[in-house]
Write a protein that holds these residues in place. Structure first.
Motif, PDB file in Angstrom:
ATOM      1  N   LEU A 172       0.815  -1.202   0.000  1.00  0.00           N
ATOM      2  CA  LEU A 172       0.000   0.000   0.000  1.00  0.00           C
ATOM      3  C   LEU A 172       0.853   1.258   0.000  1.00  0.00           C
ATOM      4  O   LEU A 172       1.825   1.374   0.744  1.00  0.00           O
ATOM      5  CB  LEU A 172      -0.895  -0.011   1.247  1.00  0.00           C
ATOM      6  CG  LEU A 172      -2.038   0.992   1.324  1.00  0.00           C
ATOM      7  CD1 LEU A 172      -3.093   0.663   0.290  1.00  0.00           C
ATOM      8  CD2 LEU A 172      -2.644   0.967   2.721  1.00  0.00           C
ATOM      9  N   ALA A 173       0.473   2.216  -0.845  1.00  0.00           N
ATOM     10  CA  ALA A 173       1.069   3.552  -0.870  1.00  0.00           C
ATOM     11  C   ALA A 173       0.025   4.494  -1.475  1.00  0.00           C
ATOM     12  O   ALA A 173      -1.168   4.172  -1.523  1.00  0.00           O
ATOM     13  CB  ALA A 173       2.378   3.573  -1.646  1.00  0.00           C
ATOM     14  N   GLU A 174       0.470   5.631  -1.956  1.00  0.00           N
ATOM     15  CA  GLU A 174      -0.451   6.657  -2.454  1.00  0.00           C
ATOM     16  C   GLU A 174      -1.363   6.175  -3.584  1.00  0.00           C
ATOM     17  O   GLU A 174      -2.582   6.395  -3.532  1.00  0.00           O
ATOM     18  CB  GLU A 174       0.361   7.876  -2.892  1.00  0.00           C
ATOM     19  CG  GLU A 174      -0.459   9.104  -3.196  1.00  0.00           C
ATOM     20  CD  GLU A 174       0.422  10.309  -3.460  1.00  0.00           C
ATOM     21  OE1 GLU A 174      -0.113  11.330  -3.906  1.00  0.00           O
ATOM     22  OE2 GLU A 174       1.644  10.232  -3.231  1.00  0.00           O
ATOM     23  N   PRO A 175      -0.863   5.494  -4.622  1.00  0.00           N
ATOM     24  CA  PRO A 175      -1.761   5.063  -5.709  1.00  0.00           C
ATOM     25  C   PRO A 175      -2.847   4.097  -5.252  1.00  0.00           C
ATOM     26  O   PRO A 175      -3.987   4.143  -5.741  1.00  0.00           O
ATOM     27  CB  PRO A 175      -0.806   4.383  -6.703  1.00  0.00           C
ATOM     28  CG  PRO A 175       0.538   4.938  -6.391  1.00  0.00           C
ATOM     29  CD  PRO A 175       0.545   5.167  -4.919  1.00  0.00           C
ATOM     30  N   GLU A 176      -2.512   3.232  -4.304  1.00  0.00           N
ATOM     31  CA  GLU A 176      -3.489   2.265  -3.812  1.00  0.00           C
ATOM     32  C   GLU A 176      -4.581   2.951  -2.995  1.00  0.00           C
ATOM     33  O   GLU A 176      -5.751   2.556  -3.057  1.00  0.00           O
ATOM     34  CB  GLU A 176      -2.788   1.187  -2.973  1.00  0.00           C
ATOM     35  CG  GLU A 176      -1.922   0.224  -3.780  1.00  0.00           C
ATOM     36  CD  GLU A 176      -0.625   0.844  -4.282  1.00  0.00           C
ATOM     37  OE1 GLU A 176      -0.092   0.383  -5.303  1.00  0.00           O
ATOM     38  OE2 GLU A 176      -0.144   1.812  -3.635  1.00  0.00           O
ATOM     39  N   LEU A 177      -4.220   3.978  -2.219  1.00  0.00           N
ATOM     40  CA  LEU A 177      -5.229   4.745  -1.493  1.00  0.00           C
ATOM     41  C   LEU A 177      -6.192   5.427  -2.462  1.00  0.00           C
ATOM     42  O   LEU A 177      -7.403   5.499  -2.216  1.00  0.00           O
ATOM     43  CB  LEU A 177      -4.564   5.788  -0.598  1.00  0.00           C
ATOM     44  CG  LEU A 177      -4.684   5.537   0.914  1.00  0.00           C
ATOM     45  CD1 LEU A 177      -3.885   4.306   1.294  1.00  0.00           C
ATOM     46  CD2 LEU A 177      -4.218   6.743   1.711  1.00  0.00           C
ATOM     47  N   GLU A 178      -5.659   5.924  -3.559  1.00  0.00           N
ATOM     48  CA  GLU A 178      -6.499   6.563  -4.567  1.00  0.00           C
ATOM     49  C   GLU A 178      -7.507   5.568  -5.137  1.00  0.00           C
ATOM     50  O   GLU A 178      -8.699   5.883  -5.272  1.00  0.00           O
ATOM     51  CB  GLU A 178      -5.644   7.139  -5.688  1.00  0.00           C
ATOM     52  CG  GLU A 178      -6.446   7.843  -6.768  1.00  0.00           C
ATOM     53  CD  GLU A 178      -5.576   8.518  -7.807  1.00  0.00           C
ATOM     54  OE1 GLU A 178      -6.141   9.160  -8.717  1.00  0.00           O
ATOM     55  OE2 GLU A 178      -4.342   8.419  -7.704  1.00  0.00           O
ATOM     56  N   ALA A 179      -7.058   4.359  -5.461  1.00  0.00           N
ATOM     57  CA  ALA A 179      -7.958   3.341  -5.995  1.00  0.00           C
ATOM     58  C   ALA A 179      -9.016   2.946  -4.966  1.00  0.00           C
ATOM     59  O   ALA A 179     -10.188   2.730  -5.300  1.00  0.00           O
ATOM     60  CB  ALA A 179      -7.156   2.109  -6.427  1.00  0.00           C
ATOM     61  N   MET A 180      -8.615   2.858  -3.701  1.00  0.00           N
ATOM     62  CA  MET A 180      -9.545   2.521  -2.626  1.00  0.00           C
ATOM     63  C   MET A 180     -10.654   3.568  -2.504  1.00  0.00           C
ATOM     64  O   MET A 180     -11.840   3.241  -2.374  1.00  0.00           O
ATOM     65  CB  MET A 180      -8.769   2.426  -1.314  1.00  0.00           C
ATOM     66  CG  MET A 180      -9.564   1.956  -0.122  1.00  0.00           C
ATOM     67  SD  MET A 180      -8.568   2.072   1.403  1.00  0.00           S
ATOM     68  CE  MET A 180      -7.191   0.987   1.023  1.00  0.00           C
ATOM     69  N   LEU A 181     -10.270   4.844  -2.571  1.00  0.00           N
ATOM     70  CA  LEU A 181     -11.246   5.924  -2.432  1.00  0.00           C
ATOM     71  C   LEU A 181     -12.165   6.014  -3.645  1.00  0.00           C
ATOM     72  O   LEU A 181     -13.361   6.309  -3.514  1.00  0.00           O
ATOM     73  CB  LEU A 181     -10.523   7.248  -2.200  1.00  0.00           C
ATOM     74  CG  LEU A 181      -9.851   7.371  -0.833  1.00  0.00           C
ATOM     75  CD1 LEU A 181      -8.939   8.589  -0.783  1.00  0.00           C
ATOM     76  CD2 LEU A 181     -10.887   7.446   0.274  1.00  0.00           C
ATOM     77  N   ARG A 182     -11.625   5.776  -4.830  1.00  0.00           N
ATOM     78  CA  ARG A 182     -12.476   5.775  -6.028  1.00  0.00           C
ATOM     79  C   ARG A 182     -13.538   4.687  -5.936  1.00  0.00           C
ATOM     80  O   ARG A 182     -14.699   4.889  -6.328  1.00  0.00           O
ATOM     81  CB  ARG A 182     -11.623   5.589  -7.284  1.00  0.00           C
ATOM     82  CG  ARG A 182     -10.760   6.791  -7.633  1.00  0.00           C
ATOM     83  CD  ARG A 182     -10.191   6.706  -9.033  1.00  0.00           C
ATOM     84  NE  ARG A 182      -9.272   7.801  -9.282  1.00  0.00           N
ATOM     85  CZ  ARG A 182      -9.651   9.043  -9.615  1.00  0.00           C
ATOM     86  NH1 ARG A 182     -10.942   9.315  -9.722  1.00  0.00           N
ATOM     87  NH2 ARG A 182      -8.750   9.979  -9.842  1.00  0.00           N
ATOM     88  N   GLU A 183     -13.147   3.540  -5.413  1.00  0.00           N
ATOM     89  CA  GLU A 183     -14.112   2.461  -5.235  1.00  0.00           C
ATOM     90  C   GLU A 183     -15.184   2.846  -4.223  1.00  0.00           C
ATOM     91  O   GLU A 183     -16.367   2.541  -4.400  1.00  0.00           O
ATOM     92  CB  GLU A 183     -13.401   1.185  -4.793  1.00  0.00           C
ATOM     93  CG  GLU A 183     -14.335  -0.018  -4.702  1.00  0.00           C
ATOM     94  CD  GLU A 183     -13.612  -1.292  -4.302  1.00  0.00           C
ATOM     95  OE1 GLU A 183     -14.296  -2.318  -4.150  1.00  0.00           O
ATOM     96  OE2 GLU A 183     -12.366  -1.258  -4.134  1.00  0.00           O
ATOM     97  N   ALA A 184     -14.785   3.544  -3.160  1.00  0.00           N
ATOM     98  CA  ALA A 184     -15.751   3.982  -2.150  1.00  0.00           C
ATOM     99  C   ALA A 184     -16.743   4.981  -2.738  1.00  0.00           C
ATOM    100  O   ALA A 184     -17.947   4.901  -2.476  1.00  0.00           O
ATOM    101  CB  ALA A 184     -15.019   4.602  -0.965  1.00  0.00           C
ATOM    102  N   LEU A 185     -16.260   5.921  -3.538  1.00  0.00           N
ATOM    103  CA  LEU A 185     -17.155   6.896  -4.165  1.00  0.00           C
ATOM    104  C   LEU A 185     -18.186   6.202  -5.046  1.00  0.00           C
ATOM    105  O   LEU A 185     -19.368   6.577  -5.062  1.00  0.00           O
ATOM    106  CB  LEU A 185     -16.342   7.897  -4.997  1.00  0.00           C
ATOM    107  CG  LEU A 185     -15.404   8.838  -4.248  1.00  0.00           C
ATOM    108  CD1 LEU A 185     -14.606   9.688  -5.221  1.00  0.00           C
ATOM    109  CD2 LEU A 185     -16.183   9.724  -3.283  1.00  0.00           C
ATOM    110  N   LYS A 186     -17.737   5.187  -5.760  1.00  0.00           N
ATOM    111  CA  LYS A 186     -18.627   4.477  -6.673  1.00  0.00           C
ATOM    112  C   LYS A 186     -19.613   3.576  -5.935  1.00  0.00           C
ATOM    113  O   LYS A 186     -20.824   3.652  -6.149  1.00  0.00           O
ATOM    114  CB  LYS A 186     -17.794   3.655  -7.658  1.00  0.00           C
ATOM    115  CG  LYS A 186     -18.624   2.879  -8.668  1.00  0.00           C
ATOM    116  CD  LYS A 186     -17.721   2.111  -9.624  1.00  0.00           C
ATOM    117  CE  LYS A 186     -18.560   1.315 -10.634  1.00  0.00           C
ATOM    118  NZ  LYS A 186     -17.694   0.551 -11.573  1.00  0.00           N
ATOM    119  N   ARG A 187     -19.104   2.723  -5.050  1.00  0.00           N
ATOM    120  CA  ARG A 187     -19.948   1.721  -4.411  1.00  0.00           C
ATOM    121  C   ARG A 187     -20.918   2.326  -3.397  1.00  0.00           C
ATOM    122  O   ARG A 187     -21.999   1.790  -3.156  1.00  0.00           O
ATOM    123  CB  ARG A 187     -19.094   0.660  -3.733  1.00  0.00           C
ATOM    124  CG  ARG A 187     -18.311  -0.214  -4.716  1.00  0.00           C
ATOM    125  CD  ARG A 187     -17.754  -1.431  -4.042  1.00  0.00           C
ATOM    126  NE  ARG A 187     -18.810  -2.255  -3.455  1.00  0.00           N
ATOM    127  CZ  ARG A 187     -18.585  -3.349  -2.742  1.00  0.00           C
ATOM    128  NH1 ARG A 187     -17.336  -3.732  -2.510  1.00  0.00           N
ATOM    129  NH2 ARG A 187     -19.587  -4.042  -2.246  1.00  0.00           N
TER     130      ARG A 187
END
Length: 263
Positions: free
Chosen positions: A73-88
């Motif tokens: 985990l680092a910055e790019p993975e946090l971004e992907a996690m948050l994008r998934e949260a916005l969508k789901r």
């Protein structure tokens, strides 16, 4: 089954942060050397809830988090996690904070004995639809400080103490964030002397004299850290809080500062 959370709420109050807190999961944190370190993380994960919704779907936060606990985990993975949260979760904004102990190898100054020093760290990611990730790295760095006034007025010796500097840094969009190892080293250099988990007698003598040769008030340490952070390429914002756990008082010396840096 009925979806009670999705029912309409008529009180007209949007909630800025709603979700889960004190979730504990194992995570893999990317290291400067290109590998990863296994840590136990404490997580707060929230979204913005529109005024028309009665509640959010708490289980979905855990469903999003679980797969990421097996990936570095680092910055790019946090971004992907948050994008998934916005969508789901059909949200306009999401935020995640991941706090963890991170270990960095230390070599004693004379004996060269190896040991590991633990640092309290956190990754904080915030994202709003249509906007880039806002990522903040936080690190708490311990070191030794020695009082200049005590050294000046004493016939021999000077009081010193363990100190802690809490630093949070954010970089401009598109700029790479500093590694935990580099930020910890940068801050540690601004104290009177470093801290080591393992010291032999020759090391203890060296560290004691190193602190005596570099006396600093809490204000000195804070200002030196501020100057060092201003020089980091791409930095957008930082906050610094320094605390000396006083050895001759029953209170601590404290100083803090934060500022936004223009591109």
């Amino acid at each position: 089954m009925q979806d009670v959370q999705s029912r309409t709420d008529k009180r007209g109050i949007a909630i800025q942060h709603v979700g889960v807190k004190n979730v504990h999961l194992p995570f893999l944190i990317k290291t400067k050397e290109g590998g990863f370190q296994s840590v136990l993380a404490r997580i707060r994960f929230t979204v913005e809830l529109p005024e028309e919704y009665k509640g959010t779907h708490m289980s979905r936060f855990l469903e999003i988090l679980m797969p990421w606990s097996q990936k570095p985990l680092a910055e790019p993975e946090l971004e992907a996690m948050l994008r998934e949260a916005l969508k789901r979760l059909d949200a306009q904004a999401a935020e995640v904070e991941i706090a963890f102990k991170y270990f960095i190898g230390k070599r004693a100054p004379v004996s060269a004995r190896e040991s590991l020093l633990d640092y309290d760290c956190c990754f904080t990611g915030r994202m709003r639809r249509g906007e880039p990730l806002c990522f903040t790295l936080g690190v708490e760095v311990p070191f030794t400080s020695l009082c200049p006034c005590s050294r000046e007025i004493s016939d021999y010796g000077a009081h010193n103490q363990r100190s802690l500097c809490r630093v949070h840094v954010r970089f401009h969009a598109g700029e790479e964030c500093i590694y935990i190892e580099d930020l910890a080293a940068l801050v540690e250099q601004k104290g009177s002397a470093p801290i080591y988990p393992l010291l032999k007698r020759a090391d203890e003598k060296y560290v004691t004299e190193e602190a005596y040769d570099h006396p600093k008030f809490v204000e000195d340490i804070l200002r030196d850290v501020v100057l060092a952070l201003r020089d980091l390429p791409g930095i957008a914002h930082f906050s610094v809080a320094c605390e000396n756990f006083e050895s001759i008082h029953n209170h601590n010396a404290y100083a803090s500062h934060e500022e936004t840096v223009s591109p």
